[in-house]
Design a protein around this motif. Sequence first.
Motif, PDB file in Angstrom:
ATOM      1  N   VAL A  38       4.068   3.332  16.783  1.00  0.00           N
ATOM      2  CA  VAL A  38       3.236   2.725  15.744  1.00  0.00           C
ATOM      3  C   VAL A  38       4.064   2.660  14.464  1.00  0.00           C
ATOM      4  N   ILE A  43       4.902   8.185  18.239  1.00  0.00           N
ATOM      5  CA  ILE A  43       3.942   9.235  17.933  1.00  0.00           C
ATOM      6  C   ILE A  43       3.666  10.023  19.205  1.00  0.00           C
ATOM      7  N   ASP A  48      -2.647  10.720  16.730  1.00  0.00           N
ATOM      8  CA  ASP A  48      -1.825  10.947  15.551  1.00  0.00           C
ATOM      9  C   ASP A  48      -1.811   9.764  14.591  1.00  0.00           C
ATOM     10  N   ASP A  49      -2.281   8.613  15.025  1.00  0.00           N
ATOM     11  CA  ASP A  49      -2.414   7.474  14.118  1.00  0.00           C
ATOM     12  C   ASP A  49      -3.878   7.323  13.725  1.00  0.00           C
ATOM     13  N   SER A  53      -6.862   6.644  16.325  1.00  0.00           N
ATOM     14  CA  SER A  53      -7.746   7.784  16.534  1.00  0.00           C
ATOM     15  C   SER A  53      -9.201   7.428  16.238  1.00  0.00           C
ATOM     16  N   SER A 251       2.900  -0.866  19.236  1.00  0.00           N
ATOM     17  CA  SER A 251       1.671  -1.329  18.603  1.00  0.00           C
ATOM     18  C   SER A 251       1.948  -2.338  17.495  1.00  0.00           C
TER      19      SER A 251
END
Length: 498
Positions: A38, A43, A48-49, A53, A251
Amino acid sequence: MNAQTAKRGLQDELPAGHKLKTGEEFKASLDDGRALWVGGKRIAKVFDDPALSAGVDLIASMFDDQFKPEFAEATTYVDESGAVASRSWQVPRTKEDLADRRKMIEYTSLKTAGTFGRPPDLAPAIAVGLLAYLPTFKAKKSLIEGCSPDFAENIEAYVAYGRDNNLTASESLTGPQNDRSSPKGAEASLLKVKSVEKGGIRVSGAKTVGSISAQANEIFFTNLGGIRETPAEACIWASVPINADGIKLISREMVSHPGADPFDHPVARLGEEADQLIIFDNVFVPTDRIFNLGDPTAMSYYGPVCVFAHWHVLTRLTVKAELFVGAGQLVLDVLGTSNIPAVQGMLGEIIQYAQTLRAFVTAAEALAKPTEGEVMAPDVGMLTAGRLYSIEEYPRIIHILQELCGQGLVMRFGKAAFDNPEIGHHLQDLLPGKGVSAEVKELLMNFIWDMTSSSLAGRVALFENVNASPAPRLRERLYNEVKRDAFIAQVKTLAGMP
């Protein structure tokens, strides 16, 4: 027994043998070491994003809703074994089944405000589409030497596997955009069989617009378009776990506002389905996950197989259109403009759009017929015409809704401004609506901003057009899909033609 009476609370209150996951179980299934990038950085976990999330949390809430009585009818059904299962994997055998399965589409569309173009129940529709033509796939054989799957057996087993495990799958059918002036450009990124080994094949290449891939358990894929003839090694329908060795998820840029105050961004705060460029680097595909291999004639079944996915798309667009109607009427109410004929006409156009889409969905189901695999399929002509109408009118409907709001979308103020003691009272005094406070009016404008004007809305509008196929392509499909012999015969009879 039905789904509403079968379960009335938490998982431990469900009857033995149910096939559902909780939200926490779904989240746990995503912590599997998948390779995800990302913003150009790898990640460790999807959580974690912030945007990813938040999207996972939204999907997880759909799993939890399966256990709530008020959502049970929409999200679950009782399968052939008598167990409660997700409607995402329901195979419609009758018109009544179609209507029941549509409840799930309408539920996920409302849950995401129509901003998830490929929610968790979309990819199963393609697996069901393969099942609808089981006799055809039963008759087909692998044309890749050394690997000879039973396609029909694999399709049946995969649908059962998805149902029994409440599986979340993504799908990607198209390749990356590149130089289309030469067939070699399109072929360069095609997913192709590189080798055959014991128990399966290895494939390399890439897929794109893999919506929710980073937030799903599996990727369902094939190759479509861009070249006149697909080479045998690129003729493949299959599925693999998203954490399979050799899969890399890259992503796109995030466009939502995770963590924002619900007042400021009531929709964009929910996160998003982040599209992925999916790299396949010598990925192993087990024999039992292969649904076509080497047979170019099976690739022509994209249209019939994807009818159920296109029905999903049109239903979701219908739900979103009805949200636009509701939002438009609220604008008239809070601005006190509902008695102005010109404004009534503007909202009438949005109503016309929503009613027409609903009519296409209704007609597609009313004209549904069983396939050779005894699956009830919506009428393809109604679906294609409906999708064409939806994407042609979508930009205008967005524009009309924006015009109804006027300066309300231009002059937006966040929760922090309303809460500030030095300036908040000015906003309260100067910006009230008819019968509502300035804050309530502002909340409505913020909702419409997220749906029509935000970066998330811009991405969704682009996705709707690309996902549906551009209008010229849909017209070509109508030409090929809608049979005209009866119309021709009528004209000949009335005109006295031989």
